[in-house]
Design a protein around this motif. Structure first.
Motif, mmCIF file in Angstrom:
data_model
loop_
_atom_site.group_PDB
_atom_site.id
_atom_site.type_symbol
_atom_site.label_atom_id
_atom_site.label_comp_id
_atom_site.label_asym_id
_atom_site.label_seq_id
_atom_site.Cartn_x
_atom_site.Cartn_y
_atom_site.Cartn_z
ATOM 1 N N SER A 2 51.665 33.114 56.442
ATOM 2 C CA SER A 2 51.956 33.646 55.114
ATOM 3 C C SER A 2 50.676 34.087 54.415
ATOM 4 C CB SER A 2 52.652 32.579 54.256
ATOM 5 O OG SER A 2 53.896 32.213 54.812
ATOM 6 N N VAL A 3 50.832 35.100 53.586
ATOM 7 C CA VAL A 3 49.744 35.503 52.700
ATOM 8 C C VAL A 3 49.888 34.697 51.414
ATOM 9 C CG1 VAL A 3 48.654 37.418 51.487
ATOM 10 C CG2 VAL A 3 49.786 37.809 53.694
ATOM 11 N N ILE A 4 48.820 34.039 50.989
ATOM 12 C CA ILE A 4 48.886 33.196 49.802
ATOM 13 C C ILE A 4 47.777 33.557 48.816
ATOM 14 C CG2 ILE A 4 49.904 31.284 51.091
ATOM 15 C CD1 ILE A 4 47.124 29.880 50.808
ATOM 16 N N VAL A 5 48.014 33.167 47.567
ATOM 17 C CA VAL A 5 46.983 33.303 46.538
ATOM 18 C C VAL A 5 45.992 32.159 46.728
ATOM 19 C CG1 VAL A 5 46.486 33.301 44.079
ATOM 20 C CG2 VAL A 5 48.567 34.406 44.926
ATOM 21 N N GLN A 6 44.783 32.493 47.127
ATOM 22 C CA GLN A 6 43.754 31.480 47.371
ATOM 23 C C GLN A 6 43.074 31.050 46.076
ATOM 24 O OE1 GLN A 6 43.157 30.212 50.449
ATOM 25 N NE2 GLN A 6 41.677 28.747 49.642
ATOM 26 N N SER A 7 42.845 32.007 45.166
ATOM 27 C CA SER A 7 42.179 31.700 43.909
ATOM 28 C C SER A 7 42.473 32.790 42.889
ATOM 29 C CB SER A 7 40.661 31.538 44.099
ATOM 30 O OG SER A 7 40.118 32.660 44.765
ATOM 31 N N LEU A 8 42.341 32.419 41.620
ATOM 32 C CA LEU A 8 42.580 33.321 40.496
ATOM 33 C C LEU A 8 41.398 33.252 39.538
ATOM 34 C CD1 LEU A 8 46.299 32.451 39.641
ATOM 35 C CD2 LEU A 8 45.508 34.641 40.538
ATOM 36 N N TYR A 9 41.022 34.405 39.012
ATOM 37 C CA TYR A 9 39.903 34.453 38.078
ATOM 38 C C TYR A 9 40.178 35.450 36.956
ATOM 39 C CZ TYR A 9 37.197 32.092 41.723
ATOM 40 O OH TYR A 9 36.750 31.199 42.643
ATOM 41 N N ARG A 10 39.581 35.154 35.821
ATOM 42 C CA ARG A 10 39.506 36.130 34.748
ATOM 43 C C ARG A 10 38.050 36.200 34.309
ATOM 44 N NH1 ARG A 10 42.504 32.617 29.941
ATOM 45 N NH2 ARG A 10 40.809 31.114 29.605
ATOM 46 N N TYR A 11 37.693 37.295 33.698
ATOM 47 C CA TYR A 11 36.325 37.535 33.255
ATOM 48 C C TYR A 11 36.376 37.772 31.749
ATOM 49 C CZ TYR A 11 35.703 38.045 38.251
ATOM 50 O OH TYR A 11 35.709 37.807 39.607
ATOM 51 N N PRO A 12 36.250 36.702 30.951
ATOM 52 C CA PRO A 12 36.410 36.860 29.495
ATOM 53 C C PRO A 12 35.486 37.927 28.899
ATOM 54 C CG PRO A 12 36.345 34.541 30.095
ATOM 55 C CD PRO A 12 35.971 35.312 31.321
ATOM 56 N N VAL A 13 34.258 37.986 29.434
ATOM 57 C CA VAL A 13 33.283 38.959 28.938
ATOM 58 C C VAL A 13 32.896 39.896 30.083
ATOM 59 C CG1 VAL A 13 31.037 39.321 27.835
ATOM 60 C CG2 VAL A 13 32.386 37.262 27.305
ATOM 61 N N LYS A 14 33.094 41.155 29.894
ATOM 62 C CA LYS A 14 32.716 42.157 30.910
ATOM 63 C C LYS A 14 31.249 41.976 31.298
ATOM 64 C CE LYS A 14 32.626 47.230 31.463
ATOM 65 N NZ LYS A 14 33.677 47.345 32.491
ATOM 66 N N GLY A 15 31.007 41.841 32.598
ATOM 67 C CA GLY A 15 29.645 41.708 33.092
ATOM 68 C C GLY A 15 29.196 40.286 33.340
ATOM 69 N N LEU A 16 29.791 39.310 32.644
ATOM 70 C CA LEU A 16 29.436 37.911 32.858
ATOM 71 C C LEU A 16 30.306 37.324 33.965
ATOM 72 C CD1 LEU A 16 28.822 36.573 29.236
ATOM 73 C CD2 LEU A 16 27.255 37.738 30.802
ATOM 74 N N ASN A 17 29.975 36.106 34.394
ATOM 75 C CA ASN A 17 30.654 35.502 35.531
ATOM 76 C C ASN A 17 32.076 35.071 35.205
ATOM 77 O OD1 ASN A 17 28.527 35.867 37.302
ATOM 78 N ND2 ASN A 17 27.603 33.890 36.843
ATOM 79 N N ALA A 18 32.801 34.752 36.270
ATOM 80 C CA ALA A 18 34.238 34.496 36.196
ATOM 81 C C ALA A 18 34.571 33.130 35.613
ATOM 82 C CB ALA A 18 34.849 34.622 37.583
ATOM 83 N N ASP A 19 35.787 33.056 35.104
ATOM 84 C CA ASP A 19 36.403 31.822 34.631
ATOM 85 C C ASP A 19 37.558 31.531 35.591
ATOM 86 O OD1 ASP A 19 36.984 29.671 33.053
ATOM 87 O OD2 ASP A 19 37.534 30.818 31.270
#
Length: 259
Positions: A2-19
């Motif tokens: 199966s293909v699964i979601v391994q991880s999820l991220y959002r980037y609150p500020v463009k250019g800075l690292n992920a949350d």
């Protein structure tokens, strides 16, 4: 497999690292909630907070030109409206972005941190009610196949951090490059559905190592030389509202190996 979601991220500020996030409630016509909600505007950026409009990345501090941004982590508490910035695990700024004082506290750090990178004082712009500050005027989410990154590692001959590609959704279980065959298809992502709209051409931002801010690779050049393109990952529009969580199965078209 199966293909699964391994991880999820959002980037609150463009250019800075992920949350990193455990789940996201997707809405039709929108991207990941609180993804690229804010951006670091240059002093000359014509941004009107009373009438916010989407602007191209040339008006903001980005990894393409300002690699030191990759050494700063951003965390946004949507309930409190508080943005916190970290460097090497230590909090360096925190403020309620719904207040002028809170934004000024974030801007004070950015002004000092980027003083040798940009001309003039930067400004934190954006809000949950405004446009998504992504590279596309249409609110989309991005998906990267971890097997594709493994294949890129093979040709480069060294580890490649997946977060160099700044995707929202990382999936495992699909063959390398299979995601390119999903173009134009609607796929189930947890309870939601997304329609794949485009491959993602990669720029010099992927050459910057997350965490250190070092420009230590030439990924687009490697992709062009070996595969004849600079693409990695896909963009998609949310076509059905629903929740997606880490570990969810991704229902995709029959898997093929595409480069």
């Amino acid at each position: 497999m199966s293909v699964i979601v391994q991880s999820l991220y959002r980037y609150p500020v463009k250019g800075l690292n992920a949350d990193s996030i455990p789940f996201a409630d997707l809405r039709r016509g929108y991207g990941i909630p609180f993804d690229r909600t804010f951006a670091i505007a240059l002093a000359t950026t014509p941004y009107d907070p009373s009438h916010p409009q989407w602007l191209s990345k040339q008006y903001f501090a980005t990894l393409t030109r300002h690699e030191r941004l990759a050494a700063v982590d951003a965390h946004f508490d949507e309930e409190a409206g508080t943005l916190s910035l970290f460097r090497k695990g230590k909090q360096v700024a925190r403020g309620n972005v719904g207040t002028p004082i809170g934004r000024a506290m974030i801007e004070e750090f950015l002004r000092a941190y980027l003083r040798n990178e940009i001309a003039g004082p930067p400004h934190l712009v954006g809000s949950a009610a405004g446009p998504m500050m992504s590279d596309s005027p249409e609110p989309l989410l991005s998906l990267v196949n971890l097997a594709t990154i493994a294949d890129i590692e093979r040709v480069i001959g060294r580890p490649v951090h997946p977060l160099r590609f700044r995707a929202n959704v990382y999936v495992a279980g699909a063959p390398a490059w299979a995601e390119f065959a999903w173009l134009g298809e609607t796929i189930a992502l947890g309870d939601a559905q997304i329609k794949v709209t485009a491959r993602i051409p990669r720029c010099a931002a992927t050459n910057v190592e997350p965490g250190t801010g070092l420009r230590d690779m030439t990924i687009p050049q490697h992709l062009e030389r070996v595969f004849g393109h600079t693409d990695c990952g896909i963009l998609a529009a949310v076509s059905r509202t629903g929740r997606v969580a880490v570990g969810d199965v991704v229902h995709v078209p029959p898997l093929t190996d595409q480069t």
